[in-house]
Scaffold this motif. Structure first.
Motif, short mmCIF file in Angstrom:
data_model
loop_
_atom_site.label_atom_id
_atom_site.label_comp_id
_atom_site.label_asym_id
_atom_site.label_seq_id
_atom_site.Cartn_x
_atom_site.Cartn_y
_atom_site.Cartn_z
N LEU A 6 -3.55 -4.04 9.70
CA LEU A 6 -4.83 -4.01 8.94
C LEU A 6 -4.51 -3.26 7.68
CD1 LEU A 6 -7.27 -1.23 10.38
CD2 LEU A 6 -4.54 -1.44 10.94
N PRO A 7 -5.50 -3.59 6.62
CA PRO A 7 -5.23 -2.76 5.26
C PRO A 7 -5.54 -1.29 5.64
CG PRO A 7 -7.02 -4.60 5.34
CD PRO A 7 -6.53 -4.30 6.83
N MET A 8 -4.74 -0.53 5.04
CA MET A 8 -4.90 1.05 5.03
C MET A 8 -4.78 1.92 3.76
SD MET A 8 -5.47 3.31 7.27
CE MET A 8 -5.68 2.14 8.71
N ALA A 9 -5.88 2.01 3.28
CA ALA A 9 -5.91 2.63 1.62
C ALA A 9 -6.32 4.17 1.90
CB ALA A 9 -6.89 2.03 0.96
N VAL A 10 -5.18 4.82 2.36
CA VAL A 10 -5.23 6.21 2.34
C VAL A 10 -4.34 7.08 1.53
CG1 VAL A 10 -6.15 6.15 4.72
CG2 VAL A 10 -3.83 6.10 4.50
N GLY A 11 -4.52 8.20 1.07
CA GLY A 11 -3.62 8.85 0.35
C GLY A 11 -3.52 10.24 0.86
N ILE A 12 -2.40 10.92 0.28
CA ILE A 12 -2.25 12.40 0.72
C ILE A 12 -2.56 13.22 -0.46
CG2 ILE A 12 -0.88 11.84 2.74
CD1 ILE A 12 1.76 12.53 0.83
N ILE A 13 -2.68 12.68 -1.62
CA ILE A 13 -2.89 13.38 -3.03
C ILE A 13 -4.47 12.91 -3.51
CG2 ILE A 13 -0.58 13.82 -3.56
CD1 ILE A 13 -0.69 11.72 -5.58
N GLY A 14 -5.11 14.01 -4.21
CA GLY A 14 -6.22 13.72 -4.86
C GLY A 14 -7.54 13.78 -3.93
N GLY A 15 -8.52 14.05 -4.55
CA GLY A 15 -9.82 13.61 -3.44
C GLY A 15 -9.97 14.73 -2.83
N ALA A 16 -10.66 14.46 -1.62
CA ALA A 16 -11.05 15.35 -0.44
C ALA A 16 -9.65 15.91 0.16
CB ALA A 16 -11.93 14.99 0.49
N THR A 17 -8.45 15.14 0.04
CA THR A 17 -7.36 15.55 0.72
C THR A 17 -6.59 17.12 0.30
OG1 THR A 17 -5.70 14.29 -0.77
CG2 THR A 17 -6.64 13.18 1.06
N LYS A 18 -7.09 17.31 -0.89
CA LYS A 18 -6.56 18.31 -1.55
C LYS A 18 -7.79 19.34 -1.70
CE LYS A 18 -2.38 17.45 -2.05
NZ LYS A 18 -1.37 18.00 -1.24
N SER A 19 -9.18 18.80 -1.84
CA SER A 19 -10.17 19.96 -2.17
C SER A 19 -10.88 20.37 -0.96
CB SER A 19 -11.46 19.08 -2.73
OG SER A 19 -12.00 17.93 -2.29
N HIS A 20 -10.60 19.62 0.45
CA HIS A 20 -11.14 20.13 1.45
C HIS A 20 -10.18 20.90 2.41
CE1 HIS A 20 -13.19 20.02 5.30
NE2 HIS A 20 -14.36 19.24 4.90
N PRO A 21 -10.64 22.11 2.50
CA PRO A 21 -9.26 23.01 3.13
C PRO A 21 -8.98 22.51 4.43
CG PRO A 21 -11.50 24.31 3.10
CD PRO A 21 -11.88 23.11 2.09
N THR A 22 -10.00 22.09 5.40
CA THR A 22 -9.60 21.41 6.82
C THR A 22 -8.82 20.56 6.71
OG1 THR A 22 -11.58 22.50 7.28
CG2 THR A 22 -10.42 21.08 8.97
N ALA A 23 -8.92 19.34 5.79
CA ALA A 23 -8.10 18.19 5.44
C ALA A 23 -6.56 18.69 5.25
CB ALA A 23 -8.84 17.44 4.56
N ARG A 24 -6.50 19.66 4.37
CA ARG A 24 -5.17 20.19 4.10
C ARG A 24 -4.30 20.60 5.28
NH1 ARG A 24 -7.85 22.73 -0.56
NH2 ARG A 24 -7.39 24.77 0.67
N VAL A 25 -4.97 21.54 6.07
CA VAL A 25 -4.46 21.85 7.37
C VAL A 25 -4.07 20.72 8.24
CG1 VAL A 25 -4.65 23.40 9.58
CG2 VAL A 25 -5.80 23.98 7.35
N ALA A 26 -5.02 19.78 8.31
CA ALA A 26 -4.75 18.44 9.21
C ALA A 26 -3.54 17.92 8.71
CB ALA A 26 -6.11 17.55 9.08
N LEU A 27 -3.10 17.50 7.42
CA LEU A 27 -2.20 16.83 6.81
C LEU A 27 -0.98 18.00 7.19
CD1 LEU A 27 -3.37 15.79 3.31
CD2 LEU A 27 -2.54 14.19 5.63
N LYS A 28 -1.03 19.14 7.22
CA LYS A 28 0.13 20.02 7.50
C LYS A 28 0.52 19.97 9.05
CE LYS A 28 1.78 24.93 7.16
NZ LYS A 28 1.27 26.14 6.82
N ILE A 29 -0.53 19.91 10.07
CA ILE A 29 -0.09 19.56 11.26
C ILE A 29 0.68 18.24 11.54
CG2 ILE A 29 -1.27 18.97 13.44
CD1 ILE A 29 -3.35 21.12 12.83
N LEU A 30 -0.28 17.10 10.80
CA LEU A 30 0.75 15.76 10.78
C LEU A 30 2.23 15.85 10.21
CD1 LEU A 30 -1.92 13.51 9.79
CD2 LEU A 30 -0.46 12.91 11.87
N ASP A 31 2.71 16.80 9.64
CA ASP A 31 3.86 16.86 9.05
C ASP A 31 4.36 15.61 8.51
OD1 ASP A 31 6.41 18.14 8.45
OD2 ASP A 31 7.35 17.80 10.43
N ILE A 32 3.79 15.21 7.30
CA ILE A 32 4.18 14.03 6.79
C ILE A 32 4.27 14.16 5.39
CG2 ILE A 32 2.83 12.44 8.12
CD1 ILE A 32 0.62 12.34 5.99
N ASN A 33 5.12 13.37 4.65
CA ASN A 33 5.75 13.42 3.08
C ASN A 33 4.84 12.55 2.42
OD1 ASN A 33 7.08 15.72 3.79
ND2 ASN A 33 8.54 14.41 4.84
#
Length: 426
Positions: free
Chosen positions: A314-341
């Motif tokens: 399926l299409p998957m238009a997601v990012g790890i920079i910009g928007g709420a991925t950086k402005s939302h503090p819980t989203a930042r923690v979630a990305l840290k738990i995922l341990d992705i680059n």
């Protein structure tokens, strides 16, 4: 390296679960406090994210365990209010773990910007003129985002077609933009708007819409996994899982619910990481109808060893920079738990969740029925609504499940009996 195979994770207390994840993900004390609400979400931050902000609506964040993706164990944060979603994904991931887990691939990170041109006397000749000016058009687009270009992205090509509607023929130009680790909406929309005057000059037409498309068919993600037939309940259960899948693949009424179950898992991870759930959902459902009939996003087969094999695309238009991925503090923690680059790694994790989620639902439907797994969690919610003390909730749920009577009036009666000191709620 984290080990996502945590036996009895759901039996741990919230504090014990948090301690385990914090240790594995190296979370700071501030990040721990943020996850459990001890550090409030800044109202100034939420006010900058939407208009007319008056408050917040917390959504529970759970951790899906047992996921091995491309050889690496991962804990996957999921933000959802729906009961049994996290448990179903974790359970199905466990059945795949010993057989290698999940394997993913992506088609790239290209998004489409659509530019609609109307009132053109010669649309096919206009299309030819635009192709002749492709280099100039792309250079103008890329001048709007030198940072993206410096990272290897940017506008790379154009595509066009004449769209004949009931009333007219219009020219549609697709601007193909490699957005790399960003979802890309802002970059694509900015480029489309910037190039619109030049498009009008070349075509002698009038540009109306200039906006990104959420049907990201040049940004596909795929996941596959093998699931143990024995652990799923045996050959008869697997046979009925195949039957249930085929029903969904050929019947749009069933496919709608089938794919909704997939999105239960996908949207939970998309939301937890601060990405756009509506964009991902719109793209997924449009892609499911790409053959002219709305179909299943997954495929299920039995391999030569007699085990169940699942795939999803399926299409998957997601990012790890910009928007709420950086402005939302819980989203930042979630990305840290995922341990992705990279955004591609995130897309792979999301696809794996969708595949596991789908199997969890199909297995329940093909065996004990969907309600059995839901009822225990539903009973807990009802007990909380009835005002049960935390220490009494498990007893109330056990009694209601034993009686096969998970209704609010019965839960309320059991709660009152326990509060009045009646033994065992009887």
């Amino acid at each position: 390296m984290a080990n996502s195979r945590v036996s009895g994770f759901y039996r741990l207390s919230v504090e014990e679960r948090l301690n385990l994840i914090a240790k594995e993900s190296n979370l700071s004390e501030e990040e721990r406090k943020l996850l459990v609400g001890l550090t409030p979400f800044p109202i100034k931050t939420s006010n900058s994210m939407i208009e007319n902000n008056i408050g917040l609506m917390p959504i529970p964040v759970g951790i899906a365990t047992n996921f091995k993706i491309n050889g690496k164990d991962r804990f996957i944060p999921m933000a959802t209010e729906e009961a049994s979603v996290v448990a179903a994904a974790s359970n199905m991931a466990r059945t795949a773990y010993k057989l290698g887990g999940f394997f993913t691939s992506q088609s790239g990170s290209i998004m489409r910007g659509q530019i609609q041109v109307v009132d053109i006397p010669d649309p096919y000749a206009a299309m030819a003129r635009l192709y002749e000016k492709k280099t100039e058009l792309l250079e103008l687009c890329n001048a709007k985002d030198p940072t993206l270009v410096s990272l290897g992205g940017g506008a790379i090509d154009i595509e066009m077609y004449v769209l004949k509607t009931t009333n007219q023929s219009m020219l549609i130009m697709h601007l193909l933009v490699d957005t790399k680790d960003a979802m890309g909406a802002n970059a694509v929309n900015t480029m489309a708007e910037a190039v619109a005057p030049l498009v009008e000059s070349i075509t002698s037409g009038r540009v109306v819409l200039r906006i990104i498309s959420n049907l990201a068919d040049r940004r596909l993600v795929r996941a596959r996994a093998v699931f143990s037939t024995d652990e799923l309940g045996g050959p008869e259960v697997v046979k009925d899982i195949i039957n249930a899948y085929e029903f969904a693949d050929f019947d749009p009424y069933r496919a709608a619910t089938h794919n909704k179950g997939i999105m239960n898992g996908i949207s939970a991870v998309v939301l937890a990481t601060g990405n756009d759930t509506r964009a991902v959902e719109a793209g997924a459902h449009a892609y499911a109808a790409g053959t002219g009939r709305y179909r299943s996003l997954t495929r299920w087969e039995i391999n030569k060893d007699g085990n169940l094999v699942g795939t999803i695309e399926l299409p998957m238009a997601v990012g790890i920079i910009g928007g709420a991925t950086k402005s939302h503090p819980t989203a930042r923690v979630a990305l840290k738990i995922l341990d992705i680059n990279t955004a591609e790694e995130l897309a792979g994790c999301i696809a794996a969740i969708g595949l596991a989620q789908n199997l969890g639902a199909l297995r329940a439907l093909a065996s004990e029925g969907i309600q059995k797994g839901h009822m225990a969690l539903h009973a807990r919610n009802l007990a909380m609504m009835a005002g049960a003390n935390e220490k009494d909730i498990d007893r109330i749920v056990e009694q209601a499940i034993r009686e096969k009577d998970v209704r609010y009036d019965r839960i309320l009666e059991l709660t009152k009996q326990l509060q009045a000191g009646v033994p065992n709620g009887n």
